[in-house]
Each structure stands twice: as structure tokens, then as C-alpha cells.
Design a protein around this motif. Structure first.
Motif, PDB file in Angstrom:
ATOM      1  N   PHE A 278      45.282  32.435 100.846  1.00  0.00           N
ATOM      2  CA  PHE A 278      46.466  32.257 100.001  1.00  0.00           C
ATOM      3  C   PHE A 278      46.226  31.117  99.013  1.00  0.00           C
ATOM      4  N   LEU A 279      45.670  30.009  99.484  1.00  0.00           N
ATOM      5  CA  LEU A 279      45.356  28.897  98.589  1.00  0.00           C
ATOM      6  C   LEU A 279      44.276  29.288  97.585  1.00  0.00           C
TER       7      LEU A 279
ATOM      8  N   PRO B  92      43.030  19.910 101.444  1.00  0.00           N
ATOM      9  CA  PRO B  92      43.510  18.512 101.551  1.00  0.00           C
ATOM     10  C   PRO B  92      44.639  18.186 100.575  1.00  0.00           C
ATOM     11  N   ASN B  93      44.878  19.058  99.578  1.00  0.00           N
ATOM     12  CA  ASN B  93      45.921  18.784  98.590  1.00  0.00           C
ATOM     13  C   ASN B  93      47.252  19.444  98.929  1.00  0.00           C
ATOM     14  N   VAL B  94      47.326  20.136 100.037  1.00  0.00           N
ATOM     15  CA  VAL B  94      48.525  20.917 100.360  1.00  0.00           C
ATOM     16  C   VAL B  94      49.722  20.018 100.632  1.00  0.00           C
ATOM     17  N   THR B  95      50.891  20.461 100.155  1.00  0.00           N
ATOM     18  CA  THR B  95      52.144  19.733 100.357  1.00  0.00           C
ATOM     19  C   THR B  95      53.177  20.675 100.974  1.00  0.00           C
ATOM     20  N   ASP B  96      54.350  20.129 101.234  1.00  0.00           N
ATOM     21  CA  ASP B  96      55.452  20.951 101.733  1.00  0.00           C
ATOM     22  C   ASP B  96      55.738  22.136 100.816  1.00  0.00           C
ATOM     23  N   SER B  97      55.628  21.925  99.521  1.00  0.00           N
ATOM     24  CA  SER B  97      55.943  23.003  98.580  1.00  0.00           C
ATOM     25  C   SER B  97      54.991  24.177  98.736  1.00  0.00           C
ATOM     26  N   HIS B  98      53.716  23.901  99.009  1.00  0.00           N
ATOM     27  CA  HIS B  98      52.754  24.986  99.219  1.00  0.00           C
ATOM     28  C   HIS B  98      53.071  25.747 100.509  1.00  0.00           C
ATOM     29  N   LEU B  99      53.398  24.997 101.565  1.00  0.00           N
ATOM     30  CA  LEU B  99      53.747  25.643 102.829  1.00  0.00           C
ATOM     31  C   LEU B  99      55.013  26.481 102.684  1.00  0.00           C
TER      32      LEU B  99
ATOM     33  N   PHE C 134      54.179  29.618 100.765  1.00  0.00           N
ATOM     34  CA  PHE C 134      53.489  30.557 101.662  1.00  0.00           C
ATOM     35  C   PHE C 134      54.499  31.265 102.557  1.00  0.00           C
ATOM     36  N   ARG C 135      55.432  30.511 103.117  1.00  0.00           N
ATOM     37  CA  ARG C 135      56.464  31.096 103.996  1.00  0.00           C
ATOM     38  C   ARG C 135      57.276  32.153 103.259  1.00  0.00           C
ATOM     39  N   VAL C 136      57.750  31.825 102.070  1.00  0.00           N
ATOM     40  CA  VAL C 136      58.578  32.752 101.296  1.00  0.00           C
ATOM     41  C   VAL C 136      57.780  33.995 100.898  1.00  0.00           C
ATOM     42  N   THR C 137      56.546  33.781 100.447  1.00  0.00           N
ATOM     43  CA  THR C 137      55.707  34.903 100.004  1.00  0.00           C
ATOM     44  C   THR C 137      55.455  35.882 101.138  1.00  0.00           C
ATOM     45  N   LYS C 138      55.085  35.384 102.297  1.00  0.00           N
ATOM     46  CA  LYS C 138      54.741  36.264 103.416  1.00  0.00           C
ATOM     47  C   LYS C 138      55.960  37.023 103.936  1.00  0.00           C
TER      48      LYS C 138
END
Length: 381
Positions: free
Chosen positions: A69-70, A80-87, A90-94
Motif C-alpha cells: 500500500f505504501l 519509517p515515515n508513516v504517521t497516523d494519517s497513513h494508517l 489504509f484503514r479507510v481504503t481497505k
């Protein structure tokens, strides 16, 4: 493309005092080579984490889903650059793709566990909010009585995984025998070994030499004794798998028929073929089975038999029965101490952490299994 490959017997891990061979550990790769952080996390899960229902391969599948996904978002976003917004994205997309919230939540729990491990092992620094201060961190964290968790998991509560009934177990054996004249007995026996609470990694350690000849089996039947086969479980802990003489009869029958046919065919195809010591072989190659094949094979049979779950759930049925066999009432007519029941059941099942069996105790008590179960088979000497 991010992929992973599992190690074979040639994988040697150097410990503080010794070297140990490990197989089946997922190692991740991208275009630049090994992804060291993710691979080391999975080594940790394989060796240090005990009594987990989810296999390390499932952890790898879940991490691969997130890393890809990244990857699709471009080279600027790396783990290493992942933040809450990326998580959150990912949650919304899946979920929009039609995946159930419980499934997506399971992946996110694994992702967060990886980041928690990476923070504690200094692959990332001050990235996850596990510190006692008021600073803002890239990934939020919430402390619960069970440990740290990501506070934005899907809100739905996942349903309890199905545990096969006795009728379901009977269906599985019938389906295994009916499905194949070549490996029907072998597959039925694999279900039987799961029923004895064996992990598949333990079942694959059973050798032909562990199965006695007919005279010894008959002797054990006459004396009402059980057979013990020593294996190495998680954390290199030795335990005994116990088998009734009737099961040993079936194993001996398998050796002299289906297994012998597989060996004979392999020798005919390849003059250099050497018969493995392993008990369970593939009919087409004569080679020892591996965990991935057995998992797919048994799950497929369960689906065809109309029994929900995977092979792990057959083991869950066995663990529930073991707990129930030690449960009941003491001499005063009071319910036995849950802790005492769990300790004895954990020793029997080869679990280093008795608390890992608590859900099975809850299930057995809710269904009154201790009163119903005939524990003679499980506990006799």
C-alpha cells in the motif's frame, strides 16, 4: 515490488552462545535487497513470541499488504515515515474495498505491533507515542490493561472464531477419506494429530521410527497404555505428544500402504531418491510435507466438508477438551481454581503461558464441557 521468502533448513541464527537452524521465517525484500527491520521483527515473532494463534506467515502477509500500500503511493513514503494519517488512509481504503472491519483491524494491530517493536529496538526513535510526556508523535498509542494499542482501530468487535464440534470432526475424517484414495488416510491422521493438541510444527517432527511395530501396539492395547512421542515445541521446549494404540495402528497402516506407495513411486522416478525419516510424505514427490502445504490442504478439506475455520481451529477444539478434562469441582463441591486448571492444562498442551488457555476455559465452562467430557482418554497413564 515488495515480496517475502521463507527460510529453509540452511538458515542459521547466531545466538549469544550457540547457533540454531530455523526454517519457515519470512524474509522481506524490495528492489534494494533485504528489508532488515521487517525481517528482524518476524525473526523475533518466530522465536520469542509464544502461544500466538496467528502464525508468523500471517504476520508477514499482513505486513506485506501494508508495505505494498505504501509502495503504491510512491517512493517518498517509506515505512519509517508513516504517521497516523497513513494508517487511517489504509484503514479507510481497505474497508471501502469491501474488507470486513475485523479483518482490517487485525492487519492494523500487526502493523502497530511492528512499529511498537521498531520503536523499542531503536529502528525508529520518538515516533510512537509510548512516552510519558505531552509531545506530539507521528503514530498515536493508547495504554490498556492488555498493553499498547493504536487508538483508531475499527470500532467493530470481531466475532469469536468457530471451534469445530464433535460432529464436525467426524465430518472432516469422512471427507478426508472420501476425497482421495492416495492420501485419504494421511490427511485423516493429520486431523487426528491436531486433535491431540499438536502444533503442526510438532506433528512434522514425528518420524517413521516413532511408530512401533504391530506387536508393541497390541501390547499397549492389552495393557491399556498410551504412546508418547517426544517433540520440540515453541521456545525449544520439549513435550510429549500422546497417542492411543488405535491411532498408532492407523499410523502403522499408513506407513505400510499410502506412504510405501509414495516411496516406491519416487524411487521409480528418481534412482537418486532417498527416503526421508519424516512420517508424512507427499504422494507425488515422496518428500516430507511442510507446514504451508498442510495448512492449505486441511483448510481445503474443511471447506469441502462445510466446517468453518482452519486446521488451527481443530487444535482449538483439542485445547478446549484438555482444559475441560482438568476442570470440574473439588472434593468440597466447589468449582476448581481457574489458575490451577490452566496450569495443569498448559503443561499437558505444551503451552509455556497458562493464561493463553483462558479463552478455552471460558468456552468449556460456558458449554458445560467439564461435566460432559469423558476425560479417561485424555488423562489415563
Amino acid at each position: 515490488m515488495i515480496v517475502y521468502k521463507t527460510t529453509d533448513d540452511d538458515c542459521i541464527l547466531q545466538g549469544a552462545f550457540s547457533k540454531t537452524s530455523f526454517k519457515g521465517i519470512p524474509v522481506f525484500f524490495d528492489n534494494n535487497g533485504v528489508i532488515e527491520s521487517v525481517s528482524n521483527y518476524l525473526i523475533f515473532k518466530s522465536i520469542k513470541d509464544t502461544d500466538q494463534v496467528t502464525s508468523v506467515t500471517t504476520y508477514a502477509d499482513q505486513l506485506q499488504t501494508f508495505l505494498r500500500f505504501l509502495e503504491e503511493k510512491g517512493s517518498k513514503i517509506t515505512w519509517p515515515n508513516v504517521t497516523d494519517s497513513h494508517l487511517t488512509e489504509f484503514r479507510v481504503t481497505k474497508i471501502k474495498e469491501g474488507n470486513k472491519e475485523g479483518y482490517v483491524g487485525s492487519i492494523l494491530r500487526t502493523i502497530f505491533d511492528f512499529y511498537l517493536w521498531a520503536e523499542r529496538n531503536k529502528y525508529i526513535r520518538h515516533h510512537v507515542a509510548i512516552y510519558k510526556d505531552n509531545k506530539q508523535y507521528a503514530i498515536s498509542a493508547k495504554k490498556t490493561k492488555h498493553g499498547w494499542t493504536w487508538p483508531y482501530l475499527p470500532s467493530s468487535i470481531s466475532k469469536a472464531r468457530p471451534t469445530p464440534t464433535n460432529d464436525d470432526i467426524e465430518k472432516l475424517h469422512v471427507k478426508a477419506i472420501e476425497e482421495s484414495e492416495t492420501v485419504g488416510l494421511r490427511d485423516s491422521l493429520l486431523f487426528s494429530i491436531y486433535e491431540r493438541s499438536a502444533r503442526m510444527m510438532e506433528a512434522l517432527q514425528i518420524k517413521v521410527s516413532d511408530v512401533p511395530d504391530w506387536d508393541v501396539i497390541e501390547e499397549y492395547q492389552n495393557e491399556n497404555k498410551i504412546f508418547s512421542v517426544e517433540v520440540i515445541g515453541k521456545r525449544k521446549i520439549e513435550r510429549d505428544l500422546e497417542f492411543l494404540p488405535e491411532t498408532m495402528e492407523l499410523l502403522r497402516e499408513y506407513i505400510e500402504n499410502e506412504r510405501e506407495d509414495a516411496v516406491r513411486a519416487a524411487k521409480k522416478r528418481d534412482k537418486l531418491y532417498r527416503e526421508p525419516d519424516a512420517l508424512f510424505l507427499a504422494a507425488t514427490t515422496g518428500k516430507a510435507l511442510n507446514q504451508q502445504y498442510i495448512s492449505r490442504r486441511l483448510s481445503g478439506l474443511m471447506k469441502k466438508a462445510g466446517v468453518a475455520g482452519t486446521g488451527h481451529r481443530v487444535r482449538a477444539k483439542a485445547l478446549t477438551d484438555i482444559v475441560a478434562a482438568f476442570d470440574g469441582f473439588d472434593e468440597r463441591g466447589q468449582p476448581k481454581s481457574a489458575q490451577d486448571v490452566l496450569i495443569r492444562a498448559a503443561e499437558k498442551a505444551g503451552h509455556s503461558n497458562p493464561q493463553s488457555l483462558r479463552s478455552y476455559l471460558a468456552l468449556s465452562r460456558s458449554e458445560g464441557l467439564a461435566a460432559k467430557l469423558n476425560s479417561v482418554e485424555l488423562l489415563r497413564d
